[in-house]
Write an enzyme that holds these catalytic residues in place. Structure first.
Site, PDB file in Angstrom:
ATOM      1  N   GLU A 214      -8.092  -9.508  -8.430  1.00 49.56           N
ATOM      2  CA  GLU A 214      -9.397  -9.689  -7.798  1.00 49.56           C
ATOM      3  C   GLU A 214     -10.361 -10.522  -8.651  1.00 49.56           C
ATOM      4  O   GLU A 214     -11.089 -11.351  -8.115  1.00 49.56           O
ATOM      5  CB  GLU A 214     -10.013  -8.324  -7.467  1.00 49.56           C
ATOM      6  CG  GLU A 214      -9.221  -7.590  -6.389  1.00 49.56           C
ATOM      7  CD  GLU A 214      -9.860  -6.281  -5.970  1.00 49.56           C
ATOM      8  OE1 GLU A 214     -11.004  -6.294  -5.489  1.00 49.56           O
ATOM      9  OE2 GLU A 214      -9.219  -5.224  -6.155  1.00 49.56           O
ATOM     10  N   HIS A 230      15.362   1.617 -17.225  1.00 48.09           N
ATOM     11  CA  HIS A 230      16.548   1.968 -16.443  1.00 48.09           C
ATOM     12  C   HIS A 230      16.818   0.976 -15.322  1.00 48.09           C
ATOM     13  O   HIS A 230      17.701   1.187 -14.510  1.00 48.09           O
ATOM     14  CB  HIS A 230      16.393   3.376 -15.868  1.00 48.09           C
ATOM     15  CG  HIS A 230      16.310   4.435 -16.937  1.00 48.09           C
ATOM     16  ND1 HIS A 230      17.413   5.063 -17.462  1.00 48.09           N
ATOM     17  CD2 HIS A 230      15.247   4.916 -17.619  1.00 48.09           C
ATOM     18  CE1 HIS A 230      17.030   5.913 -18.403  1.00 48.09           C
ATOM     19  NE2 HIS A 230      15.715   5.837 -18.524  1.00 48.09           N
ATOM     20  N   LYS A 323     -10.635  -7.834   6.421  1.00 47.17           N
ATOM     21  CA  LYS A 323     -11.403  -6.732   7.005  1.00 47.17           C
ATOM     22  C   LYS A 323     -12.128  -7.192   8.274  1.00 47.17           C
ATOM     23  O   LYS A 323     -12.185  -6.482   9.267  1.00 47.17           O
ATOM     24  CB  LYS A 323     -12.412  -6.181   5.993  1.00 47.17           C
ATOM     25  CG  LYS A 323     -11.774  -5.356   4.880  1.00 47.17           C
ATOM     26  CD  LYS A 323     -12.806  -4.739   3.945  1.00 47.17           C
ATOM     27  CE  LYS A 323     -12.137  -3.891   2.873  1.00 47.17           C
ATOM     28  NZ  LYS A 323     -13.054  -3.288   1.905  1.00 47.17           N
TER      29      LYS A 323
END
Ligand code: PA5
Length: 327
Positions: A214, A230, A323
């Site tokens: 951001e 792993h 949005k």
């Protein structure tokens, strides 16, 4: 954005103080479990509190970043609904579900639709100052959560640790700026792979990657020891090119499993020698100081990277466009 990072200590104090009376009205007996419901720059405070409590809390903490609650959340839980703007649709949807399941709640917000919804209920609200980007309000958003878990006896040293943390940030910020500037230079034009040495500090690594997204408008990847030992460690065998850099987040001895320290040493010899690597170290004596020293240093790196690459750290156009188009 830099001046907003400087305000984190004041925000921490403000949120802690403002929440006192409101949280005093909540039963002192801890619930069966705690859910923190919020997205992005608000939800990260839930991640931080979960990390802080991970090894010591007697109750589980879950952070919900979705439209829907998990099926197992019921009225024996307590939820904190957290949204800086108060207008985030996923968080508002969670509010509705919590209402229909009768889950006791508290709200942290600066206003918006959430504040209006709460007006018709008896839910306690911690109202924080608006007008800043949510990610630059982490002190306001986090400290009411800290106060809540302190109220329940889940983090007994919170008050003292908060004072130490605030003083430490204020006194060391200038020094951290120098460190952060040179770190930002070392990851310029690189894709940062953030390796967090201890799982409970993963939220700080995740916050760092979000701040790079951001503030610096850059991509980043985050993983945690020992899990990455792993699987991800194998990915480096395929060749790393010239555009990767590893940034290790080190919580420091006393807050690090000794086997993870040993893992770090071995992994540094396994990773290709051509791969640039640097370390950001936590400072301070307490867990909270270690969290916030790392967080602030990482915030600074993201802002200086933006400065070096010539981008404005403040606007988040793509988030806002999305949005808007969602309606
Ligand atoms: O940093 C941002 O602007 C976002 O991550 C927001 O925090 C996110 O979209 C959620 O909004 P709010 O924090 O207002 O609930």
């Amino acid at each position: 954005m830099l001046d907003l990072i400087y305000r984190i200590p004041d925000q921490l104090k403000y949120g802690w103080k403002t929440a006192a009376e409101i949280i005093g009205s909540i039963p002192a007996r801890p619930p069966r479990s705690l859910a923190v419901c919020g997205m992005g720059g608000s939800g990260i405070s839930g991640d931080l509190i979960r990390g802080l409590l991970l090894q010591t809390s007697t109750i589980p903490v879950e952070v919900i970043k979705d439209y829907s609650l998990p099926g197992w959340i019921d009225k024996d839980w307590f939820a904190v609904v957290i949204s800086y703007s108060g207008n985030t649709e996923e968080t508002l949807s969670l509010w509705e579900e919590l209402s229909s399941r009768g889950v006791p709640r508290m709200v942290v917000t600066s206003g918006g639709k959430l504040e209006k919804l709460v007006q018709d209920s008896h839910v306690p609200v911690v109202k924080i100052p608006g007008g800043n980007p949510p990610r630059a309000s982490v002190g306001y958003l986090f400290s009411p959560l800290l106060r809540l878990v302190h109220h329940w006896g889940l983090y007994p040293d919170a008050s003292d640790e908060l004072d130490f943390t605030v003083n430490m940030i204020r006194s060391r910020m200038a020094k951290w700026e120098d460190e952060a500037r040179s770190l930002a230079e070392s990851i310029e034009n690189k894709f940062p792979i953030i390796h967090v040495l201890e799982p409970r500090f993963l939220p700080v690594g995740y916050r760092f990657s979000c701040q790079l997204n951001e503030n610096s408008k850059a991509l980043a990847h985050v993983h945690v020891y020992s899990e990455m030992n792993h699987n991800e460690i194998m990915g480096f065998e395929g060749g790393v090119g010239e555009d990767l850099a590893v940034v290790v987040l080190d919580p420091g001895d006393g807050f690090l499993h000794p086997r993870n320290r040993k893992r770090e040493r071995i992994v540094s010899n396994i990773l290709p020698p051509s791969l640039p690597a640097c370390t950001i170290k936590a400072e301070g004596d307490s867990l909270l100081e270690r969290f916030f020293s790392l967080l602030v240093k990482c915030d600074l790196v993201s802002v200086f990277l933006a400065e070096i690459t010539g981008v404005d750290p403040l606007p988040v156009d793509s988030i806002e466009r999305l949005k808007k188009e969602l309606g």
